[in-house]
Design a protein around this motif. Structure first.
Motif, mmCIF file in Angstrom:
data_model
loop_
_atom_site.group_PDB
_atom_site.id
_atom_site.type_symbol
_atom_site.label_atom_id
_atom_site.label_comp_id
_atom_site.label_asym_id
_atom_site.label_seq_id
_atom_site.Cartn_x
_atom_site.Cartn_y
_atom_site.Cartn_z
ATOM 1 N N GLN A 91 39.766 89.862 -21.666
ATOM 2 C CA GLN A 91 38.675 89.334 -22.425
ATOM 3 C C GLN A 91 39.355 87.784 -23.206
ATOM 4 N N GLU A 92 39.729 88.724 -23.863
ATOM 5 C CA GLU A 92 40.603 87.484 -24.561
ATOM 6 C C GLU A 92 41.393 86.546 -23.489
ATOM 7 N N LEU A 93 41.477 86.569 -22.450
ATOM 8 C CA LEU A 93 42.802 85.220 -21.387
ATOM 9 C C LEU A 93 40.835 84.434 -21.339
ATOM 10 N N GLN A 94 40.116 85.022 -20.637
ATOM 11 C CA GLN A 94 39.016 84.105 -20.512
ATOM 12 C C GLN A 94 38.478 83.615 -21.864
ATOM 13 N N HIS A 95 38.475 84.027 -22.986
ATOM 14 C CA HIS A 95 37.782 83.619 -23.810
ATOM 15 C C HIS A 95 39.084 82.176 -23.910
ATOM 16 N N ARG A 96 40.166 82.101 -24.154
ATOM 17 C CA ARG A 96 41.125 81.155 -24.548
ATOM 18 C C ARG A 96 40.579 81.155 -23.408
ATOM 19 N N GLU A 125 48.582 59.745 -24.665
ATOM 20 C CA GLU A 125 48.639 60.427 -25.631
ATOM 21 C C GLU A 125 47.545 61.600 -25.649
ATOM 22 N N ALA A 126 46.600 61.705 -24.563
ATOM 23 C CA ALA A 126 45.759 62.444 -23.747
ATOM 24 C C ALA A 126 46.458 63.784 -22.686
ATOM 25 N N GLN A 127 47.324 63.172 -22.518
ATOM 26 C CA GLN A 127 48.649 64.118 -21.000
ATOM 27 C C GLN A 127 49.663 64.347 -22.380
ATOM 28 N N SER A 128 49.589 63.881 -22.948
ATOM 29 C CA SER A 128 51.028 64.227 -24.058
ATOM 30 C C SER A 128 50.492 65.573 -24.941
ATOM 31 N N ARG A 129 49.203 65.814 -25.744
ATOM 32 C CA ARG A 129 48.369 67.246 -26.140
ATOM 33 C C ARG A 129 48.717 68.065 -25.088
ATOM 34 N N ILE A 130 47.569 67.770 -23.920
ATOM 35 C CA ILE A 130 47.841 68.266 -22.892
ATOM 36 C C ILE A 130 48.940 69.662 -22.614
ATOM 37 N N GLU A 131 50.032 68.589 -22.349
ATOM 38 C CA GLU A 131 51.218 69.085 -22.342
ATOM 39 C C GLU A 131 51.962 70.253 -23.712
ATOM 40 N N THR A 132 51.393 69.818 -24.529
ATOM 41 C CA THR A 132 52.029 70.186 -25.852
ATOM 42 C C THR A 132 50.948 72.192 -25.128
ATOM 43 N N MET A 133 49.573 71.633 -25.418
ATOM 44 C CA MET A 133 49.274 73.350 -25.184
ATOM 45 C C MET A 133 49.157 74.132 -24.520
ATOM 46 N N SER A 134 49.661 73.303 -23.741
ATOM 47 C CA SER A 134 50.430 73.895 -21.838
ATOM 48 C C SER A 134 52.119 74.673 -22.675
ATOM 49 N N ARG A 140 52.593 89.784 -39.557
ATOM 50 C CA ARG A 140 51.826 89.301 -38.396
ATOM 51 C C ARG A 140 51.191 88.793 -37.427
ATOM 52 N N LEU A 141 50.541 88.457 -37.015
ATOM 53 C CA LEU A 141 49.678 87.685 -36.962
ATOM 54 C C LEU A 141 48.773 88.124 -35.310
ATOM 55 N N ASP A 142 46.694 88.105 -35.137
ATOM 56 C CA ASP A 142 46.536 88.545 -34.230
ATOM 57 C C ASP A 142 46.587 86.941 -32.961
ATOM 58 N N ILE A 143 46.959 87.314 -31.972
ATOM 59 C CA ILE A 143 46.626 85.698 -30.827
ATOM 60 C C ILE A 143 46.198 84.834 -31.052
ATOM 61 N N ALA A 144 44.902 85.132 -31.613
ATOM 62 C CA ALA A 144 43.976 83.792 -31.674
ATOM 63 C C ALA A 144 44.020 83.567 -33.279
ATOM 64 N N ARG A 145 44.175 83.794 -33.798
ATOM 65 C CA ARG A 145 44.885 82.959 -35.071
ATOM 66 C C ARG A 145 46.361 82.394 -35.141
ATOM 67 N N LEU A 146 46.797 82.830 -34.223
ATOM 68 C CA LEU A 146 48.338 82.093 -33.455
ATOM 69 C C LEU A 146 48.185 81.401 -33.036
ATOM 70 N N THR A 147 46.920 81.351 -31.754
ATOM 71 C CA THR A 147 47.050 80.179 -31.086
ATOM 72 C C THR A 147 46.645 78.791 -31.933
ATOM 73 N N THR A 148 45.516 79.049 -32.616
ATOM 74 C CA THR A 148 44.523 78.235 -34.027
ATOM 75 C C THR A 148 46.544 77.570 -34.900
ATOM 76 N N LEU A 149 46.838 78.191 -35.762
ATOM 77 C CA LEU A 149 48.176 78.075 -36.577
ATOM 78 C C LEU A 149 48.894 76.521 -35.508
ATOM 79 N N SER A 150 49.397 77.874 -34.200
ATOM 80 C CA SER A 150 50.473 77.047 -33.382
ATOM 81 C C SER A 150 50.225 75.216 -34.136
ATOM 82 N N LEU A 151 48.729 75.574 -32.888
ATOM 83 C CA LEU A 151 47.542 73.481 -32.452
ATOM 84 C C LEU A 151 47.866 73.597 -33.552
ATOM 85 N N LEU A 152 47.546 73.937 -34.790
ATOM 86 C CA LEU A 152 47.202 73.112 -36.487
ATOM 87 C C LEU A 152 48.960 72.415 -36.651
#
Length: 333
Positions: free
Chosen positions: A140-145, A177-186, A232-244
């Protein structure tokens, strides 16, 4: 039957209730055997005691079953095995007692083994259920993410489209710029869903993200310092914090430094049991005077403010922090 088994589980969990059941069943068997003294033919001293031992062992477990068996054996020996009303022992009474001991030992052993097997089975069932729940939660988390990521990419492309529509000459740079951001997210998400990465200390995790960004941008003479506690942070917050962090660090790499390089610092503080604060700073050129993040129309600004809002906080510039620029967001721990 299920109610009977459930009642037995209660007696096995509570030792006092189990021993109480042993005494009650023994007393009932003794009274019934006395009542049937004149009805039963000779040679059945244990007739009512065997069911009492079996019921007690089944409902209350090993030790209460042994207690009931011991009390029943002594009572049968004293009251119903000649010579009556005594613990006298001869060949016939010894054979009778030996037979009783053998039968109740076999019964109690089999019931105990049955309970042990049932407990093992319940333990395996609980483990299986826990694994199933974990797999379902992860799916479910993977689907949501994935859904959130697709939404993020769609919004990113929409903003870039507006930029290109306003100035067609920026099409190539907007796509880059869009490509760079998408690759970084990946890269970030590959690191997030790698079990070896998620289990890393937070400081080491973000140090590796900064290393990825430095390598991806080809930055020279720039050092990334990470100061974070062992939390330790849950995956949802760790993901958001990583992107920030990725957006803020990328912004510093693009705009903060001249050719002589500099330092980017990530600091996570535990303000109190309920709040954390992340500060991303650099010792570069600093923010332009009069900058107002709320009024900024830039894509990067919109992204970081959206990410900070997902954490339940607001990204603000830090004033009086010395040379360079610093940004801070406070969010729930």
């Amino acid at each position: 039957m299920n109610r009977f088994v459930s009642a037995g589980a209660i007696f096995r969990r509570d030792a006092g209730m189990g021993y109480g059941l042993a005494i009650v069943t023994f007393a009932a068997a003794l009274l019934l055997r006395i009542y049937l003294r004149d009805t039963l033919p000779p040679g059945f001293p244990f007739l009512t005691f065997f069911p009492a031992v079996i019921v007690t062992a089944f409902l209350a477990g090993l030790r209460p079953g042994l207690l009931c068996a011991t009390l029943s054996g002594l009572a049968a020996w004293y009251f119903f095995i000649p010579p009556l009303n005594s613990f006298g022992l001869d060949g016939a009474s010894a054979i009778a007692l030996g037979f009783y001991i053998f039968i109740v030992a076999v019964d109690i052993t089999l019931i105990h083994l049955m309970h042990s097997a049932a407990d093992d089975l319940r333990g395996e069932k609980q483990v299986t259920q826990a694994l199933y729940d974990q797999q379902r939660t992860m799916f479910q988390e993977l689907q949501h993410r994935v859904a959130n990521n697709m939404t993020f990419v769609a919004a990113l492309l929409h903003l870039q489209k507006r930029k290109v529509t306003a100035d067609p000459s920026t099409a190539s740079s907007a796509l880059d710029e869009a490509q760079s951001r998408i690759e970084t997210m990946s890269r970030i998400h590959r690191r997030l869903y790698d079990p070896a990465s998620v289990d890393l200390p937070v400081a080491q995790y973000f140090q590796e993200i900064c290393s990825d960004l430095l390598q991806a941008t080809g930055a020279k003479n720039i050092v990334c310092m990470v100061d974070m506690p062992s939390i330790r942070l849950d995956i949802a917050r760790l993901t958001t914090l990583s992107l920030l962090v990725t957006e803020l660090v990328t912004n510093s790499l693009k705009h903060a430094f001249a050719d002589n390089g500099g330092t980017i610092t990530l600091k996570l503080e535990q303000l109190d049991p309920a709040r954390l604060a992340l500060t991303v700073s650099d010792n570069g050129r600093g923010l332009p005077k009069g900058v107002d993040l709320a009024d900024s129309k830039g894509l990067g600004t919109r992204i970081v403010q959206s990410l900070a809002a997902q954490l339940g906080g607001e990204l603000k510039p830090v004033t009086g922090a010395g040379a360079g620029a610093a940004w801070r967001v406070v969010f729930a721990a």
